[in-house]
Scaffold this motif. Structure first.
Motif, short mmCIF file in Angstrom:
data_model
loop_
_atom_site.label_atom_id
_atom_site.label_comp_id
_atom_site.label_asym_id
_atom_site.label_seq_id
_atom_site.Cartn_x
_atom_site.Cartn_y
_atom_site.Cartn_z
N ASP A 86 1.22 -17.83 -21.46
CA ASP A 86 -0.14 -17.93 -20.93
C ASP A 86 -0.05 -18.12 -19.41
O ASP A 86 -0.54 -19.08 -18.85
CB ASP A 86 -0.87 -19.11 -21.58
CG ASP A 86 -2.38 -19.07 -21.36
OD1 ASP A 86 -2.90 -18.01 -20.97
OD2 ASP A 86 -3.03 -20.12 -21.55
N HIS A 95 -0.94 -17.69 -15.96
CA HIS A 95 -2.05 -17.35 -15.06
C HIS A 95 -2.23 -18.48 -14.05
O HIS A 95 -1.63 -19.56 -14.21
CB HIS A 95 -3.33 -17.06 -15.85
CG HIS A 95 -3.83 -18.22 -16.65
ND1 HIS A 95 -4.50 -19.29 -16.11
CD2 HIS A 95 -3.75 -18.47 -17.98
CE1 HIS A 95 -4.82 -20.15 -17.05
NE2 HIS A 95 -4.36 -19.67 -18.20
N GLU A 97 1.16 -8.76 -16.82
CA GLU A 97 0.01 -9.60 -17.17
C GLU A 97 -0.26 -10.61 -16.06
O GLU A 97 -1.41 -10.79 -15.65
CB GLU A 97 0.28 -10.34 -18.48
CG GLU A 97 0.34 -9.45 -19.69
CD GLU A 97 0.78 -10.18 -20.96
OE1 GLU A 97 0.96 -11.42 -20.93
OE2 GLU A 97 0.92 -9.51 -21.99
N ALA A 98 0.78 -11.26 -15.58
CA ALA A 98 0.63 -12.26 -14.52
C ALA A 98 0.15 -11.61 -13.22
O ALA A 98 -0.69 -12.18 -12.52
CB ALA A 98 1.95 -13.00 -14.30
N HIS A 150 -1.79 -9.10 -12.86
CA HIS A 150 -3.24 -8.90 -12.99
C HIS A 150 -3.99 -10.21 -12.75
O HIS A 150 -5.00 -10.24 -12.06
CB HIS A 150 -3.58 -8.35 -14.37
CG HIS A 150 -3.38 -6.88 -14.50
ND1 HIS A 150 -2.13 -6.33 -14.69
CD2 HIS A 150 -4.25 -5.85 -14.44
CE1 HIS A 150 -2.26 -5.01 -14.75
NE2 HIS A 150 -3.52 -4.69 -14.61
N SER A 151 -3.50 -11.29 -13.34
CA SER A 151 -4.17 -12.59 -13.20
C SER A 151 -4.11 -13.13 -11.77
O SER A 151 -5.07 -13.69 -11.28
CB SER A 151 -3.57 -13.61 -14.16
OG SER A 151 -3.82 -13.26 -15.49
N GLN A 175 -5.12 -5.25 -23.68
CA GLN A 175 -6.36 -5.87 -23.20
C GLN A 175 -7.58 -5.25 -23.88
O GLN A 175 -8.56 -5.95 -24.17
CB GLN A 175 -6.47 -5.75 -21.68
CG GLN A 175 -5.44 -6.56 -20.91
CD GLN A 175 -5.48 -8.03 -21.27
OE1 GLN A 175 -6.53 -8.66 -21.25
NE2 GLN A 175 -4.33 -8.60 -21.60
N PHE A 216 -10.15 -7.83 -14.03
CA PHE A 216 -9.13 -8.26 -13.07
C PHE A 216 -9.47 -7.78 -11.67
O PHE A 216 -8.78 -6.93 -11.11
CB PHE A 216 -7.76 -7.73 -13.51
CG PHE A 216 -7.43 -8.09 -14.93
CD1 PHE A 216 -7.00 -9.37 -15.25
CD2 PHE A 216 -7.60 -7.17 -15.95
CE1 PHE A 216 -6.72 -9.71 -16.57
CE2 PHE A 216 -7.33 -7.50 -17.26
CZ PHE A 216 -6.89 -8.77 -17.58
N ARG A 269 -7.74 -10.22 -6.18
CA ARG A 269 -7.67 -11.63 -5.78
C ARG A 269 -6.86 -11.82 -4.50
O ARG A 269 -6.64 -12.94 -4.08
CB ARG A 269 -7.03 -12.46 -6.89
CG ARG A 269 -7.83 -12.48 -8.18
CD ARG A 269 -7.08 -13.28 -9.23
NE ARG A 269 -7.75 -13.27 -10.50
CZ ARG A 269 -8.65 -14.18 -10.88
NH1 ARG A 269 -8.99 -15.13 -10.05
NH2 ARG A 269 -9.22 -14.11 -12.05
#
Length: 197
Positions: free
Chosen positions: A47, A49, A80-81, A83-84, A127, A178, A181
């Motif tokens: 998990d 993020h 995944e990370a 994207h977060s 996703q 996403f 950021r």
């Protein structure tokens, strides 16, 4: 690979138009699973993020919430990370992905060089499954459900673009889950877009 059909049904139930894309998608995914063969699994956070990291008093990054660790492929968790932490576009991952790969072995870097686009595609297929499940579930408000439908559609379309699959037309608007950021500061970037040290 073994759970493809179960996961695909969630996407297809949300977007029935995709019945015609099932065989091609399953074939693409099976081929990818057979081709992507890292030499070993890694222990993953599960998990990863921004909400599960803090900066300790000694300046070290501290990971939080180890409720869902699992063995898997570090490159998949890296995407995944990314994207977060950074957003959707690989062009925004320059402060994350190269640092991750720098601390990995040559085999992992070679796998990334060969499979980066297809790993990104697999991320979006997963996703699309995740957001489809949320969209038809009981949690959240109506507004949440509408957003999850848009997120599922966006991830499905991004998967198709990355995997080279032609999607049937699906009515509705798409929205990335996403957004970018990365804060750019003109004084911190050189003309090539690289961060100055």
């Amino acid at each position: 690979k073994q759970r493809f059909h179960e996961r695909w049904l969630k996407i297809r139930n949300l977007f029935p138009e995709l019945v015609d894309a099932e065989a091609e998608t399953a074939h693409w995914f099976q081929d990818w699973c057979d081709a992507f063969a890292p030499s070993r699994y890694q222990l993953l956070h599960g998990d990863y993020h921004p909400g599960n990291l803090i900066l300790g008093q000694d300046g070290q990054v501290v990971f939080l919430d180890f409720r869902s660790p699992r063995y898997g492929f570090g490159l998949v968790e890296m995407v995944e990370a990314a994207h977060s932490f950074c957003g959707e576009e690989p062009g925004d991952w320059h402060s994350f992905v190269p640092v991750y790969l720098e601390h990995r072995d040559k085999n992992t870097r070679d796998l990334d060089a060969h499979f980066a686009t297809s790993i990104h595609a697999v991320f979006h297929l997963r996703q699309a499954d995740r957001f489809s499940d949320l969209a038809v579930g009981r949690k959240g408000t109506r507004q949440d459900h509408r957003r999850w439908v848009s997120n599922a559609l966006d991830s499905w379309q991004r998967f198709c673009d990355l995997a080279g699959i032609v999607s049937p037309l699906i009515e509705g608007s798409s929205e990335t889950a996403f957004p970018c950021r990365v804060k750019s500061s003109p004084g911190l970037m050189n003309s090539a877009g690289a961060v100055k040290s």
